[in-house]
Design a protein around this motif. Structure first.
Motif, PDB file in Angstrom:
ATOM      1  N   SER A  62      42.104  50.824  37.722  1.00 61.48           N
ATOM      2  CA  SER A  62      40.853  50.467  38.391  1.00 61.48           C
ATOM      3  C   SER A  62      39.689  51.091  37.651  1.00 61.48           C
ATOM      4  O   SER A  62      39.864  51.991  36.815  1.00 61.48           O
ATOM      5  CB  SER A  62      40.864  50.923  39.855  1.00 61.48           C
ATOM      6  N   ALA A  63      38.491  50.607  37.956  1.00 57.56           N
ATOM      7  CA  ALA A  63      37.273  51.160  37.378  1.00 57.56           C
ATOM      8  C   ALA A  63      36.183  51.127  38.436  1.00 57.56           C
ATOM      9  O   ALA A  63      36.137  50.216  39.265  1.00 57.56           O
ATOM     10  CB  ALA A  63      36.848  50.371  36.148  1.00 57.56           C
ATOM     11  N   GLN A  64      35.310  52.125  38.395  1.00 59.21           N
ATOM     12  CA  GLN A  64      34.237  52.209  39.367  1.00 59.21           C
ATOM     13  C   GLN A  64      32.924  51.743  38.758  1.00 59.21           C
ATOM     14  O   GLN A  64      32.555  52.150  37.659  1.00 59.21           O
ATOM     15  CB  GLN A  64      34.082  53.659  39.855  1.00 59.21           C
ATOM     16  N   GLY A  65      32.237  50.866  39.491  1.00 63.19           N
ATOM     17  CA  GLY A  65      30.895  50.437  39.132  1.00 63.19           C
ATOM     18  C   GLY A  65      30.099  50.390  40.415  1.00 63.19           C
ATOM     19  O   GLY A  65      29.992  51.370  41.132  1.00 63.19           O
ATOM     20  N   ARG A  66      29.537  49.223  40.741  1.00 66.23           N
ATOM     21  CA  ARG A  66      28.916  49.052  42.054  1.00 66.23           C
ATOM     22  C   ARG A  66      29.977  49.091  43.150  1.00 66.23           C
ATOM     23  O   ARG A  66      29.713  49.448  44.282  1.00 66.23           O
ATOM     24  CB  ARG A  66      28.159  47.729  42.099  1.00 66.23           C
ATOM     25  N   GLY A  67      31.169  48.695  42.796  1.00 70.14           N
ATOM     26  CA  GLY A  67      32.328  48.800  43.670  1.00 70.14           C
ATOM     27  C   GLY A  67      33.525  49.099  42.788  1.00 70.14           C
ATOM     28  O   GLY A  67      33.372  49.513  41.641  1.00 70.14           O
ATOM     29  N   THR A  68      34.707  48.867  43.309  1.00 72.38           N
ATOM     30  CA  THR A  68      35.919  49.094  42.525  1.00 72.38           C
ATOM     31  C   THR A  68      36.392  47.784  41.912  1.00 72.38           C
ATOM     32  O   THR A  68      36.541  46.783  42.611  1.00 72.38           O
ATOM     33  CB  THR A  68      37.043  49.669  43.404  1.00 72.38           C
ATOM     34  N   THR A  69      36.595  47.781  40.605  1.00 74.09           N
ATOM     35  CA  THR A  69      37.258  46.665  39.933  1.00 74.09           C
ATOM     36  C   THR A  69      38.723  47.040  39.775  1.00 74.09           C
ATOM     37  O   THR A  69      39.038  48.102  39.228  1.00 74.09           O
ATOM     38  CB  THR A  69      36.630  46.389  38.554  1.00 74.09           C
ATOM     39  N   TRP A  70      39.603  46.161  40.250  1.00 73.70           N
ATOM     40  CA  TRP A  70      41.043  46.420  40.198  1.00 73.70           C
ATOM     41  C   TRP A  70      41.665  45.651  39.046  1.00 73.70           C
ATOM     42  O   TRP A  70      41.377  44.470  38.858  1.00 73.70           O
ATOM     43  CB  TRP A  70      41.698  46.005  41.515  1.00 73.70           C
ATOM     44  N   PHE A  71      42.503  46.322  38.273  1.00 71.67           N
ATOM     45  CA  PHE A  71      43.191  45.687  37.152  1.00 71.67           C
ATOM     46  C   PHE A  71      44.617  45.347  37.587  1.00 71.67           C
ATOM     47  O   PHE A  71      45.328  46.196  38.140  1.00 71.67           O
ATOM     48  CB  PHE A  71      43.185  46.595  35.936  1.00 71.67           C
ATOM     49  N   ILE A  72      45.003  44.112  37.324  1.00 70.21           N
ATOM     50  CA  ILE A  72      46.237  43.564  37.878  1.00 70.21           C
ATOM     51  C   ILE A  72      47.066  42.932  36.772  1.00 70.21           C
ATOM     52  O   ILE A  72      46.531  42.251  35.886  1.00 70.21           O
ATOM     53  CB  ILE A  72      45.902  42.495  38.945  1.00 70.21           C
ATOM     54  N   GLN A  73      48.367  43.159  36.820  1.00 63.99           N
ATOM     55  CA  GLN A  73      49.282  42.545  35.865  1.00 63.99           C
ATOM     56  C   GLN A  73      49.806  41.235  36.435  1.00 63.99           C
ATOM     57  O   GLN A  73      50.550  41.214  37.406  1.00 63.99           O
ATOM     58  CB  GLN A  73      50.456  43.485  35.565  1.00 63.99           C
ATOM     59  N   LEU A  74      49.379  40.124  35.835  1.00 65.55           N
ATOM     60  CA  LEU A  74      49.922  38.812  36.187  1.00 65.55           C
ATOM     61  C   LEU A  74      51.089  38.505  35.260  1.00 65.55           C
ATOM     62  O   LEU A  74      51.391  39.252  34.337  1.00 65.55           O
ATOM     63  CB  LEU A  74      48.837  37.741  36.067  1.00 65.55           C
ATOM     64  N   ASP A  75      51.737  37.383  35.483  1.00 64.41           N
ATOM     65  CA  ASP A  75      52.883  37.017  34.646  1.00 64.41           C
ATOM     66  C   ASP A  75      52.478  36.788  33.191  1.00 64.41           C
ATOM     67  O   ASP A  75      53.198  37.170  32.267  1.00 64.41           O
ATOM     68  CB  ASP A  75      53.554  35.757  35.199  1.00 64.41           C
ATOM     69  N   LYS A  76      51.283  36.179  32.975  1.00 59.33           N
ATOM     70  CA  LYS A  76      50.900  35.776  31.630  1.00 59.33           C
ATOM     71  C   LYS A  76      49.829  36.651  30.993  1.00 59.33           C
ATOM     72  O   LYS A  76      49.649  36.610  29.774  1.00 59.33           O
ATOM     73  CB  LYS A  76      50.419  34.319  31.645  1.00 59.33           C
ATOM     74  N   LEU A  77      49.104  37.432  31.795  1.00 61.95           N
ATOM     75  CA  LEU A  77      48.021  38.240  31.249  1.00 61.95           C
ATOM     76  C   LEU A  77      47.600  39.280  32.272  1.00 61.95           C
ATOM     77  O   LEU A  77      48.017  39.246  33.430  1.00 61.95           O
ATOM     78  CB  LEU A  77      46.825  37.376  30.842  1.00 61.95           C
ATOM     79  N   GLN A  78      46.769  40.213  31.814  1.00 58.07           N
ATOM     80  CA  GLN A  78      46.186  41.188  32.728  1.00 58.07           C
ATOM     81  C   GLN A  78      44.869  40.633  33.258  1.00 58.07           C
ATOM     82  O   GLN A  78      44.165  39.899  32.564  1.00 58.07           O
ATOM     83  CB  GLN A  78      45.956  42.518  32.016  1.00 58.07           C
ATOM     84  N   ALA A  79      44.548  41.010  34.504  1.00 56.56           N
ATOM     85  CA  ALA A  79      43.361  40.462  35.151  1.00 56.56           C
ATOM     86  C   ALA A  79      42.523  41.566  35.758  1.00 56.56           C
ATOM     87  O   ALA A  79      43.004  42.674  36.022  1.00 56.56           O
ATOM     88  CB  ALA A  79      43.770  39.459  36.227  1.00 56.56           C
ATOM     89  N   ALA A  80      41.241  41.251  35.967  1.00 51.43           N
ATOM     90  CA  ALA A  80      40.309  42.156  36.635  1.00 51.43           C
ATOM     91  C   ALA A  80      39.799  41.468  37.885  1.00 51.43           C
ATOM     92  O   ALA A  80      39.282  40.347  37.821  1.00 51.43           O
ATOM     93  CB  ALA A  80      39.146  42.513  35.708  1.00 51.43           C
ATOM     94  N   LEU A  85      47.419  30.095  34.911  1.00 48.47           N
ATOM     95  CA  LEU A  85      47.220  31.520  34.672  1.00 48.47           C
ATOM     96  C   LEU A  85      47.507  32.369  35.898  1.00 48.47           C
ATOM     97  O   LEU A  85      48.005  33.486  35.782  1.00 48.47           O
ATOM     98  CB  LEU A  85      45.782  31.790  34.206  1.00 48.47           C
ATOM     99  N   LEU A  86      47.193  31.841  37.077  1.00 52.85           N
ATOM    100  CA  LEU A  86      47.293  32.649  38.290  1.00 52.85           C
ATOM    101  C   LEU A  86      48.747  32.917  38.673  1.00 52.85           C
ATOM    102  O   LEU A  86      49.145  34.066  38.865  1.00 52.85           O
ATOM    103  CB  LEU A  86      46.555  31.967  39.434  1.00 52.85           C
ATOM    104  N   GLY A  87      49.522  31.870  38.848  1.00 54.70           N
ATOM    105  CA  GLY A  87      50.954  32.035  39.091  1.00 54.70           C
ATOM    106  C   GLY A  87      51.358  32.490  40.480  1.00 54.70           C
ATOM    107  O   GLY A  87      52.533  32.744  40.729  1.00 54.70           O
TER     108      GLY A  87
END
Length: 239
Positions: A41-59, A18-20
């Motif tokens: 991205s999204a803000q909570g206790r800190g910043t969660t970053w949304f990332i496009q990998l080759d096979k799926l999106q990740a947080a 999955l990581l690639g």
């Protein structure tokens, strides 16, 4: 294939399929920015970053403390072994739930940076595409009877996997664009034997509906809880 890397007090477990990319790079926001892979991205206790990998999106999430104590020690935890750390434990719990057929984000990679008696932690997990939590949905519309039934089924599957979701609330239950129910946010959750705790889990979920009804006037009534429980109690009879 799940692999482990351990170098210079940095422990990483990851799903290579999955990581690639090189596991050591995968927790660097700067690395993903250079690859133009940050999609949000999204803000909570800190910043969660949304990332496009080759096979799926990740947080990508860095573990941070909440409350007053979190203001003093924001992101360090007492080290008692790598398998006891929050990121590694959540990685393994997500993998266990996936094997049991529960709809949860796929675990992609988890990192622990040890510093003497303490550690810092990060998790890279699947971002469920086109999914919205129940709070946001219920502010717009009522849920249908089948939707409540499927939510109840998914919670029952979680309990059949003997996992206690210690923060089971309607912020942590999602519906995607196909109507599929997902359960997220398993930090500090764990496997637990027996059945006595399951009722408390359900009561926590019920309280979250009631809380949001008072707070935001969501489209929900006590009768809707009976629909959810019908799904919970009939998972083996109504697919």
């Amino acid at each position: 294939m799940v692999k482990v890397s351990q170098k210079n007090k940095v422990y990483i477990i990851y799903d290579d399929d999955l990581l690639g990319v090189e596991a050591e790079n995968s927790f660097s926001v700067h690395y993903w920015q250079q690859k133009n892979s940050i999609i949000g991205s999204a803000q909570g206790r800190g910043t969660t970053w949304f990332i496009q990998l080759d096979k799926l999106q990740a947080a990508l999430r860095h573990y941070r403390r909440g409350g007053l104590f979190g203001k003093l020690i924001s992101d360090t935890y007492l080290f008692t072994g790598y398998q006891n750390t929050r990121s590694i434990a959540e990685f393994h719990l997500l993998a266990h739930l996936q094997k049991k057929g529960v709809n949860v984000p796929a675990p992609i990679a988890a990192k622990v940076q040890r510093n003497g008696l303490f550690y810092q932690a990060d998790l890279l997990s699947e971002k469920i595409p086109n999914a919205t939590d129940l709070v946001d949905i219920l502010q717009i519309r009522e849920l249908s009877q089948p939707e409540y039934f499927h939510i109840g089924q998914e919670v029952k599957k979680l309990h059949q996997a003997q996992v206690n979701h210690t923060d089971l609330n309607i912020h942590n239950i999602l519906l995607d664009s196909h109507g599929k129910v997902w359960i997220i946010d398993f930090d500090k959750c764990y496997q637990q034997v027996g059945d006595n705790w399951k009722g408390n889990n359900l009561q926590r979920l019920l309280r979250s509906f009631r809380k949001e009804l008072k707070k935001r006037d969501i489209h929900w009534s006590e009768a809707d809880w009976l629909l959810l429980m019908a799904g919970y109690n009939n998972i083996n009879h109504n697919k």
